[in-house]
Design a protein around this motif. Structure first.
Motif, PDB file in Angstrom:
ATOM      1  N   GLU A 120       1.164  -0.829   0.480  1.00  0.00           N
ATOM      2  CA  GLU A 120      -0.293  -0.488  -0.788  1.00  0.00           C
ATOM      3  C   GLU A 120       0.988   1.726   0.037  1.00  0.00           C
ATOM      4  OE1 GLU A 120      -3.746   0.716  -0.470  1.00  0.00           O
ATOM      5  OE2 GLU A 120      -3.459  -1.707  -0.792  1.00  0.00           O
ATOM      6  N   ALA A 121       1.824   1.068   0.695  1.00  0.00           N
ATOM      7  CA  ALA A 121       2.772   2.380   1.254  1.00  0.00           C
ATOM      8  C   ALA A 121       3.365   3.146  -0.181  1.00  0.00           C
ATOM      9  CB  ALA A 121       3.794   2.311   2.273  1.00  0.00           C
ATOM     10  N   ILE A 122       3.877   1.719  -1.474  1.00  0.00           N
ATOM     11  CA  ILE A 122       4.366   1.770  -1.949  1.00  0.00           C
ATOM     12  C   ILE A 122       3.552   2.713  -3.509  1.00  0.00           C
ATOM     13  CG2 ILE A 122       6.177   0.034  -4.611  1.00  0.00           C
ATOM     14  CD1 ILE A 122       6.718  -1.636  -2.544  1.00  0.00           C
ATOM     15  N   ALA A 123       2.218   1.434  -3.386  1.00  0.00           N
ATOM     16  CA  ALA A 123       1.073   2.327  -4.579  1.00  0.00           C
ATOM     17  C   ALA A 123       0.956   3.903  -3.625  1.00  0.00           C
ATOM     18  CB  ALA A 123       0.268   1.479  -4.310  1.00  0.00           C
ATOM     19  N   ALA A 124       0.658   3.310  -2.988  1.00  0.00           N
ATOM     20  CA  ALA A 124      -0.448   5.391  -3.164  1.00  0.00           C
ATOM     21  C   ALA A 124       1.023   6.524  -3.418  1.00  0.00           C
ATOM     22  CB  ALA A 124       0.314   5.866  -1.250  1.00  0.00           C
ATOM     23  N   PRO A 125       2.001   6.223  -3.501  1.00  0.00           N
ATOM     24  CA  PRO A 125       2.240   7.892  -3.754  1.00  0.00           C
ATOM     25  C   PRO A 125       2.014   7.626  -6.406  1.00  0.00           C
ATOM     26  CG  PRO A 125       4.183   6.795  -2.720  1.00  0.00           C
ATOM     27  CD  PRO A 125       2.993   6.119  -3.093  1.00  0.00           C
ATOM     28  N   LEU A 126       2.359   6.287  -6.163  1.00  0.00           N
ATOM     29  CA  LEU A 126       1.738   6.179  -7.926  1.00  0.00           C
ATOM     30  C   LEU A 126       0.334   6.515  -7.804  1.00  0.00           C
ATOM     31  CD1 LEU A 126       2.930   2.928  -8.132  1.00  0.00           C
ATOM     32  CD2 LEU A 126       4.176   4.664  -9.056  1.00  0.00           C
ATOM     33  N   ARG A 127      -0.861   6.379  -6.679  1.00  0.00           N
ATOM     34  CA  ARG A 127      -2.054   6.216  -7.063  1.00  0.00           C
ATOM     35  C   ARG A 127      -2.357   8.181  -7.408  1.00  0.00           C
ATOM     36  NH1 ARG A 127      -3.222   2.485  -3.434  1.00  0.00           N
ATOM     37  NH2 ARG A 127      -4.160  -0.050  -4.059  1.00  0.00           N
ATOM     38  N   ARG A 128      -1.756   8.761  -6.240  1.00  0.00           N
ATOM     39  CA  ARG A 128      -1.430  10.379  -6.641  1.00  0.00           C
ATOM     40  C   ARG A 128      -1.011  10.994  -7.629  1.00  0.00           C
ATOM     41  NH1 ARG A 128       0.268   9.411  -1.266  1.00  0.00           N
ATOM     42  NH2 ARG A 128       1.987   9.920  -1.603  1.00  0.00           N
ATOM     43  N   SER A 129      -0.688  10.160  -8.342  1.00  0.00           N
ATOM     44  CA  SER A 129      -0.042  11.166  -9.684  1.00  0.00           C
ATOM     45  C   SER A 129      -0.094  10.785 -11.163  1.00  0.00           C
ATOM     46  CB  SER A 129       1.872  10.883  -9.177  1.00  0.00           C
ATOM     47  OG  SER A 129       2.430  10.788  -8.352  1.00  0.00           O
ATOM     48  N   GLY A 130      -1.710  10.041 -11.143  1.00  0.00           N
ATOM     49  CA  GLY A 130      -1.464   9.918 -11.890  1.00  0.00           C
ATOM     50  C   GLY A 130      -1.579   8.170 -12.929  1.00  0.00           C
ATOM     51  N   TYR A 131      -1.285   6.949 -12.051  1.00  0.00           N
ATOM     52  CA  TYR A 131      -1.114   5.934 -12.405  1.00  0.00           C
ATOM     53  C   TYR A 131      -2.443   5.158 -11.909  1.00  0.00           C
ATOM     54  CZ  TYR A 131       3.660   7.368 -13.079  1.00  0.00           C
ATOM     55  OH  TYR A 131       4.783   8.157 -13.669  1.00  0.00           O
ATOM     56  N   GLY A 132      -2.628   4.288 -13.054  1.00  0.00           N
ATOM     57  CA  GLY A 132      -3.393   3.180 -12.892  1.00  0.00           C
ATOM     58  C   GLY A 132      -3.278   2.381 -12.454  1.00  0.00           C
ATOM     59  N   TYR A 133      -4.567   1.412 -12.452  1.00  0.00           N
ATOM     60  CA  TYR A 133      -3.194  -0.201 -11.627  1.00  0.00           C
ATOM     61  C   TYR A 133      -3.677  -0.636 -12.522  1.00  0.00           C
ATOM     62  CZ  TYR A 133      -3.514  -4.865  -9.650  1.00  0.00           C
ATOM     63  OH  TYR A 133      -3.125  -6.290  -8.845  1.00  0.00           O
ATOM     64  N   ALA A 146      12.055  14.365 -17.511  1.00  0.00           N
ATOM     65  CA  ALA A 146      10.759  14.709 -16.115  1.00  0.00           C
ATOM     66  C   ALA A 146      10.299  13.637 -15.645  1.00  0.00           C
ATOM     67  CB  ALA A 146       9.493  15.467 -16.519  1.00  0.00           C
ATOM     68  N   LEU A 147       9.858  12.476 -16.723  1.00  0.00           N
ATOM     69  CA  LEU A 147       9.154  11.548 -16.305  1.00  0.00           C
ATOM     70  C   LEU A 147      10.100  10.340 -15.417  1.00  0.00           C
ATOM     71  CD1 LEU A 147       6.226  10.172 -17.066  1.00  0.00           C
ATOM     72  CD2 LEU A 147       6.427   9.348 -18.854  1.00  0.00           C
ATOM     73  N   ASP A 148      11.181  10.231 -16.494  1.00  0.00           N
ATOM     74  CA  ASP A 148      12.369   9.803 -15.602  1.00  0.00           C
ATOM     75  C   ASP A 148      12.351   9.725 -14.634  1.00  0.00           C
ATOM     76  OD1 ASP A 148      12.900   9.182 -17.913  1.00  0.00           O
ATOM     77  OD2 ASP A 148      14.932   8.183 -18.425  1.00  0.00           O
ATOM     78  N   ALA A 149      12.128  11.900 -14.117  1.00  0.00           N
ATOM     79  CA  ALA A 149      12.736  12.187 -12.677  1.00  0.00           C
ATOM     80  C   ALA A 149      11.155  11.606 -11.395  1.00  0.00           C
ATOM     81  CB  ALA A 149      12.735  13.409 -12.892  1.00  0.00           C
ATOM     82  N   GLU A 150      10.307  10.960 -12.593  1.00  0.00           N
ATOM     83  CA  GLU A 150       9.478  11.418 -11.160  1.00  0.00           C
ATOM     84  C   GLU A 150       8.994   9.921 -10.594  1.00  0.00           C
ATOM     85  OE1 GLU A 150       4.269  12.552 -12.149  1.00  0.00           O
ATOM     86  OE2 GLU A 150       4.800  10.259 -13.224  1.00  0.00           O
ATOM     87  N   LEU A 151       9.381   8.886 -11.565  1.00  0.00           N
ATOM     88  CA  LEU A 151       9.379   7.813 -10.728  1.00  0.00           C
ATOM     89  C   LEU A 151      10.209   7.365 -10.421  1.00  0.00           C
ATOM     90  CD1 LEU A 151       8.541   5.609 -14.663  1.00  0.00           C
ATOM     91  CD2 LEU A 151       7.610   5.904 -12.301  1.00  0.00           C
TER      92      LEU A 151
END
Length: 420
Positions: A26-39, A140-145
């Motif tokens: 959940e902790a790893i997924a949380a920042p992704l969900r907030r950044s527009g990543y879909g499951y 910027a995408l590389d940096a985002e991840l």
């Protein structure tokens, strides 16, 4: 004892340890969900050629570690050894890249399989959470991840991890480096398998963990000295963006990772408290992978973080996650009428969002209160025939031992007040 055991190199996740694994995911997924990543979720097995083409036929994953088999219908399949190729295949099959709004941003969580020599931190069945940004070439995408992975680890309380960063160049400058590296490797005293690998993909030799090989690699040409101007500029922009975000990293000119599809940005998260299996996650840019598996040109970047290794890293740092109790209220019924009524109250509490459990099996007061203690519940609801005749139940605070009579029809409000 059961007749059967978990296969060698695998493990079962059972309570209470499984709660930590869920919290890490959940902790790893949380920042992704907030950044527009879909499951996204893909099958546990794929066409074996998906990995042979994408991961690379010269890699240990494909040549030694992949679980491959033939179905009754004659199809050649493999248990997925990593997630990127499967996720990209799914995105292409669903034509997500044709719906506009590139990049397609996806995250996933699942089990992966490699036939390896089992040891602490290395299993034949392991769990990862991953993220892929498909269809855009943007530093910027590389940096985002990289920033999102750093955020996830820090949210868990991890501090003693390092981020290693490198650039692997592109199709313009890497061939020149490849030739220089091959010339260097041909002059070394290497075994036949390693020499063969050097001819297919010489960068993979740099990733060889054997000390005898690493000693001979001292003085090997470094890719950073061969980067073209475009790759240098791209890499400097990635470095500048993550530095501006306050993310600390180390330049590692020998970092190549173990998969053939990486281009330009490559990175690894390592934790020095894990011994030889120090990598807890990693990733990079893979601009040519889509074309390798029959798709259009779709520059992409992603990472995968190991849940198993992250849990080991938490243990190495002595970090105990603040996990909520699985049960807040435990009901103890004394007598058949009390069982019927309290079971209904437990259902009512659950429907109201309160984590509640019940003393099953017709145990007496002593045995049921032991169950209440073991459950970790903050409150116990106890009722017998006399209580119900008076229209009340006994609400006991399991931490202080305080107990009070509460009206049966006011139980939900009383529980909410106590738990607030």
């Amino acid at each position: 004892m059961s007749t059967f055991k978990a296969p060698k190199g695998t493990y079962d996740l059972i309570p209470p340890v499984s709660a930590t694994y869920l919290a890490v995911r959940e902790a790893i997924a949380a920042p992704l969900r907030r950044s527009g990543y879909g499951y996204v979720e893909t099958p546990g097995f794929e066409d074996v050629n998906l990995f042979a083409r994408g991961v690379g036929e010269s890699t240990d994953i494909v040549t030694k570690e992949m679980y491959a088999f033939e179905t009754k219908g004659g199809d050649r399949l493999a248990l997925r050894p990593e997630g990127t190729a499967s996720v990209l295949r799914a995105a292409l099959e669903a034509n997500l890249h044709k719906q506009g709004n590139l990049p397609v941003k996806l995250w996933y969580s699942g089990s992966y399989y490699r036939y390896e020599r089992p040891q602490k931190g290395r299993y034949r069945h392991f769990s990862q959470v991953g993220a892929e940004a498909i269809g855009a070439e943007d530093p910027a995408l590389d940096a985002e991840l990289i920033i999102l992975a750093d955020e996830a680890y820090r949210s868990l309380g991890l501090r003693n991890f390092r981020i290693l960063l490198n650039s692997l160049g592109d199709k313009e400058c890497r061939p020149v480096y490849r030739e220089a590296l091959q010339d260097f490797l041909r002059g070394l005293d290497l075994d036949e398998d390693t020499l063969r690998r050097a001819e297919i993909n010489p960068l993979r030799v740099l990733d060889d963990k054997r000390e005898a090989v690493q000693k001979q690699l001292v003085g090997a040409p470094l890719l950073r000295d061969y980067l073209c101007d475009a790759c240098k500029a791209y890499h400097e922009e990635v470095r500048a963006l993550i530095t501006a975000a306050g993310v600390v990293f180390e330049d590692d000119p020998k970092l190549v990772r173990g998969l053939d599809y990486y281009t330009r940005t490559t990175f690894e998260f390592v934790h020095d408290g894990l011994g030889s299996q120090s990598a807890v996650g990693g990733g990079g840019r893979y601009d040519g992978l889509s074309e390798m598996i029959g798709g259009p040109a779709l520059p992409s970047v992603g990472w995968a973080l190991g849940v198993d290794r992250t849990v080991l890293a938490l243990e190495a740092e002595g970090v105990a996650l603040d996990l909520p109790s699985a049960t807040s209220v435990f009901a103890v019924a004394l007598g058949e009428e009390a069982r019927r009524i309290l079971f209904g109250k437990v259902t009512e509490l659950r429907r109201a969002g309160v984590a509640a459990d019940f003393s099953f099996g017709g145990k007496g007061l002593k045995g049921s209160m032991k169950d209440a203690n073991r459950s970790g519940a903050r409150l116990a609801v106890v009722a017998g025939e006399r209580d119900l005749a008076e229209g009340v139940v006994q609400l006991k605070d399991m931490e202080t031992g305080e107990q009070q009579a509460v009206a049966l029809d006011g139980l939900l409000d009383a529980v909410r007040t106590k738990l607030a």
